[in-house]
Design a protein around this motif. Sequence first.
Motif, PDB file in Angstrom:
ATOM      1  N   VAL A  85      11.574  18.639 -19.890  1.00  0.00           N
ATOM      2  CA  VAL A  85      11.221  17.241 -20.140  1.00  0.00           C
ATOM      3  C   VAL A  85      11.071  16.519 -18.807  1.00  0.00           C
ATOM      4  CG1 VAL A  85      11.864  15.113 -21.321  1.00  0.00           C
ATOM      5  CG2 VAL A  85      12.462  17.326 -22.325  1.00  0.00           C
ATOM      6  N   PHE A  86       9.851  16.111 -18.495  1.00  0.00           N
ATOM      7  CA  PHE A  86       9.554  15.392 -17.259  1.00  0.00           C
ATOM      8  C   PHE A  86       9.987  13.941 -17.434  1.00  0.00           C
ATOM      9  CE2 PHE A  86       6.575  12.920 -14.600  1.00  0.00           C
ATOM     10  CZ  PHE A  86       6.856  13.470 -13.362  1.00  0.00           C
ATOM     11  N   SER A  94       8.114  26.995 -21.731  1.00  0.00           N
ATOM     12  CA  SER A  94       7.313  27.170 -22.943  1.00  0.00           C
ATOM     13  C   SER A  94       6.519  25.915 -23.243  1.00  0.00           C
ATOM     14  CB  SER A  94       8.232  27.503 -24.128  1.00  0.00           C
ATOM     15  OG  SER A  94       8.987  28.666 -23.870  1.00  0.00           O
ATOM     16  N   ARG A  95       7.158  24.772 -22.985  1.00  0.00           N
ATOM     17  CA  ARG A  95       6.506  23.480 -23.177  1.00  0.00           C
ATOM     18  C   ARG A  95       7.059  22.500 -22.161  1.00  0.00           C
ATOM     19  NH1 ARG A  95       4.506  21.617 -28.661  1.00  0.00           N
ATOM     20  NH2 ARG A  95       3.347  23.493 -29.159  1.00  0.00           N
ATOM     21  N   THR A  96       6.193  21.646 -21.644  1.00  0.00           N
ATOM     22  CA  THR A  96       6.623  20.499 -20.859  1.00  0.00           C
ATOM     23  C   THR A  96       6.329  19.253 -21.668  1.00  0.00           C
ATOM     24  OG1 THR A  96       6.459  21.412 -18.626  1.00  0.00           O
ATOM     25  CG2 THR A  96       6.023  19.067 -18.861  1.00  0.00           C
ATOM     26  N   LEU A  97       7.324  18.394 -21.775  1.00  0.00           N
ATOM     27  CA  LEU A  97       7.177  17.146 -22.525  1.00  0.00           C
ATOM     28  C   LEU A  97       7.194  15.984 -21.542  1.00  0.00           C
ATOM     29  CD1 LEU A  97       9.641  17.841 -25.489  1.00  0.00           C
ATOM     30  CD2 LEU A  97       7.238  18.528 -25.234  1.00  0.00           C
ATOM     31  N   ALA A  98       6.186  15.130 -21.640  1.00  0.00           N
ATOM     32  CA  ALA A  98       6.083  13.958 -20.767  1.00  0.00           C
ATOM     33  C   ALA A  98       6.097  12.706 -21.630  1.00  0.00           C
ATOM     34  CB  ALA A  98       4.810  14.021 -19.936  1.00  0.00           C
ATOM     35  N   PRO A  99       6.679  11.601 -21.115  1.00  0.00           N
ATOM     36  CA  PRO A  99       6.907  10.427 -21.968  1.00  0.00           C
ATOM     37  C   PRO A  99       5.721   9.494 -22.118  1.00  0.00           C
ATOM     38  CG  PRO A  99       7.862  10.055 -19.815  1.00  0.00           C
ATOM     39  CD  PRO A  99       7.329  11.457 -19.803  1.00  0.00           C
ATOM     40  N   ALA A 100       4.688   9.644 -21.290  1.00  0.00           N
ATOM     41  CA  ALA A 100       3.556   8.720 -21.328  1.00  0.00           C
ATOM     42  C   ALA A 100       2.300   9.454 -20.904  1.00  0.00           C
ATOM     43  CB  ALA A 100       3.808   7.521 -20.399  1.00  0.00           C
ATOM     44  N   GLU A 101       1.151   8.875 -21.289  1.00  0.00           N
ATOM     45  CA  GLU A 101      -0.124   9.522 -20.986  1.00  0.00           C
ATOM     46  C   GLU A 101      -0.341   9.664 -19.481  1.00  0.00           C
ATOM     47  OE1 GLU A 101      -2.068  10.993 -22.915  1.00  0.00           O
ATOM     48  OE2 GLU A 101      -1.612  10.264 -24.936  1.00  0.00           O
ATOM     49  N   ALA A 102       0.095   8.659 -18.704  1.00  0.00           N
ATOM     50  CA  ALA A 102      -0.085   8.740 -17.253  1.00  0.00           C
ATOM     51  C   ALA A 102       0.654   9.945 -16.679  1.00  0.00           C
ATOM     52  CB  ALA A 102       0.398   7.450 -16.591  1.00  0.00           C
ATOM     53  N   SER A 103       1.848  10.224 -17.176  1.00  0.00           N
ATOM     54  CA  SER A 103       2.607  11.388 -16.713  1.00  0.00           C
ATOM     55  C   SER A 103       1.935  12.685 -17.144  1.00  0.00           C
ATOM     56  CB  SER A 103       4.033  11.339 -17.260  1.00  0.00           C
ATOM     57  OG  SER A 103       4.732  10.217 -16.766  1.00  0.00           O
ATOM     58  N   CYS A 104       1.403  12.705 -18.364  1.00  0.00           N
ATOM     59  CA  CYS A 104       0.691  13.902 -18.826  1.00  0.00           C
ATOM     60  C   CYS A 104      -0.482  14.210 -17.901  1.00  0.00           C
ATOM     61  CB  CYS A 104       0.189  13.691 -20.257  1.00  0.00           C
ATOM     62  SG  CYS A 104       1.473  13.662 -21.537  1.00  0.00           S
ATOM     63  N   ARG A 105      -1.237  13.178 -17.553  1.00  0.00           N
ATOM     64  CA  ARG A 105      -2.400  13.386 -16.681  1.00  0.00           C
ATOM     65  C   ARG A 105      -1.974  13.845 -15.290  1.00  0.00           C
ATOM     66  NH1 ARG A 105      -4.020   8.577 -19.391  1.00  0.00           N
ATOM     67  NH2 ARG A 105      -3.307   7.307 -17.633  1.00  0.00           N
ATOM     68  N   ALA A 106      -0.910  13.238 -14.749  1.00  0.00           N
ATOM     69  CA  ALA A 106      -0.454  13.616 -13.416  1.00  0.00           C
ATOM     70  C   ALA A 106       0.021  15.062 -13.384  1.00  0.00           C
ATOM     71  CB  ALA A 106       0.661  12.682 -12.955  1.00  0.00           C
ATOM     72  N   HIS A 162       2.802  18.244 -23.238  1.00  0.00           N
ATOM     73  CA  HIS A 162       2.694  17.519 -24.512  1.00  0.00           C
ATOM     74  C   HIS A 162       3.363  16.155 -24.372  1.00  0.00           C
ATOM     75  CE1 HIS A 162       1.524  21.278 -26.628  1.00  0.00           C
ATOM     76  NE2 HIS A 162       2.348  21.833 -25.736  1.00  0.00           N
ATOM     77  N   LEU A 163       2.855  15.182 -25.111  1.00  0.00           N
ATOM     78  CA  LEU A 163       3.417  13.839 -25.098  1.00  0.00           C
ATOM     79  C   LEU A 163       4.652  13.773 -25.979  1.00  0.00           C
ATOM     80  CD1 LEU A 163       3.016  10.831 -24.199  1.00  0.00           C
ATOM     81  CD2 LEU A 163       1.750  10.512 -26.341  1.00  0.00           C
ATOM     82  N   TRP A 164       5.750  13.270 -25.417  1.00  0.00           N
ATOM     83  CA  TRP A 164       6.969  12.995 -26.195  1.00  0.00           C
ATOM     84  C   TRP A 164       7.562  11.689 -25.680  1.00  0.00           C
ATOM     85  CZ3 TRP A 164      12.517  13.788 -24.911  1.00  0.00           C
ATOM     86  CH2 TRP A 164      13.344  13.520 -26.012  1.00  0.00           C
TER      87      TRP A 164
END
Length: 389
Positions: free
Chosen positions: A127-128, A163-175, A185-187
Motif C-alpha cells: 500500500v503506497f 502481487s498488487r500495489t494499492l494507491a489512495p488517489a489517481e495522482a499516485s496511481c499515475r506517478a 490499483h486504486l484503494w
Amino acid sequence: MRGAERLRVVVVAESFAPQVNGVAHSVLRTADHLVSRGHTPIVVAPAVADRRRGSDIPDSGYGYRVVRVPSVALPGYPDVRIAVPGRQVADAIELYRPHVVHLAGPFVLGAAGRSAAGRAGIPVVAVFQTDMAAYARTYLPVAGGVWERLAWRQIRRIHATASRTLAPAEASCRALAAHGVPRVHLWPRGVDSVRFDPRHRDEALRRRLGPGGEVLVGYVGRLAPEKQVDRLTEVSRIPGVRLVVVGDGPCRPRLETGLVDAVFLGSRTGHELARLYASFDVFAHAGPFETFGQTVQEAMASGLPVVAPAAGGPLDLVRPGRTGYLVPPGSGEAFRAAVERLARNSELRATLGRAGRAAVAERSWAAVGDQLLGHYRLAIAETARQRHE
C-alpha cells in the motif's frame, strides 16, 4: 480461496500507534476491520520511543498481536521512529504463517517484509501511502535530485514484486505507473462520518478561538517542512479571519514566530479534534505532497469547504467551486484569494460545506476495508494460479 475463509494477515507498517500520522491511522483502521470481520491481523511496526528492544506484545490492548521492531528517532524529528529491522519480520511471517502480507507505506521495514514474504512464497499487497521521493526532495534538496531518484528506486524495488500495489488517489496511481511500478490499483481511505460531523460545532469554543467573531480557518496536521504551513501566512493576515493551527512538529517554533496572528493548539485527537473541525468555517491545507489527504476528507465530513493545492490526493477529493477550491501549489496569494472569497460569503461556505459532506459521507472505513479484503483475496488467488501454471 473461498470467500468466507478466515484470513491471517501480517501487516508490516512503517509507522503505528502511538505515532499520529496517516500510515499509523490507516493500519489501526485496517486491523480493527479485519478483527470485526473475523480475520486475524498481526502488526509488525517500529518500537515506540521508550522501547529500546523489539518485542512481541500479546496483550497490547489492540485486540491483536503487535510485534515491535527496534527503532531510532528521525534526526531533528524525534516523534518519528525509523525501524532497524532484524529477524523480527521474517520470524513473524514464519510463526504466524499468514495468507497474505500487507506492506503499509513500505520503505525500510517494508523492504524486509517484502523479502521475507518472497522467500516464504506468500503474496504481498503493498500500500503506497507516503511519497518518500517528495520527502527526499524536501529534506535533501541537493546533488541534482539524486536522493529523490534513489527514493523512487527503492519504491520501485519494493512494489515491483508485490502481487498488487494499492494507491489512495489517481495522482499516485499515475506517478507509480510512470516510474515503472506494475499492477497498481486504486484503494482510497475511509472516513468516520459519525465522529466527524457538523453537529459537533461548539459555539462556546468558537468564541474562545475568535472572540471578535472572526471567520475561523483551520489547519490540521503535522508541522513539518513538507506540509508548507508557512504558505498560510497571507491567510493569517486577512482582516476578520483567525487562522487556527492544530498539530505539532519540528516547525512549530518557527511557525509560531512567523504566524503571529494564528492560534496554535498543539495535537488534538478523538472527540476534541472532531469538535474543532466542526467549529471551523473553512479548512486550509497547504502541503502539495499528500498521497491522499485524510485531514481534507475529515474536514469535508465535518461540513467545511476546503482550500487545498491542486496536487496529489486533494485532486480526487475537492471539486472546485462545488466543495471548495484548488489553488496553484506554493502560492500564498492564491490561498489568500480563495479563503477571502469564502470568508466574505457565509452562504457559499454553507453550500460548499454541505456538498463536501455529501461527497464523503458514504466512504466508511467498513466499505474501504471490505474493498481491501477483496484485494487480499485476488492477490492470494493470483499467486495460487501462478504456482499451478
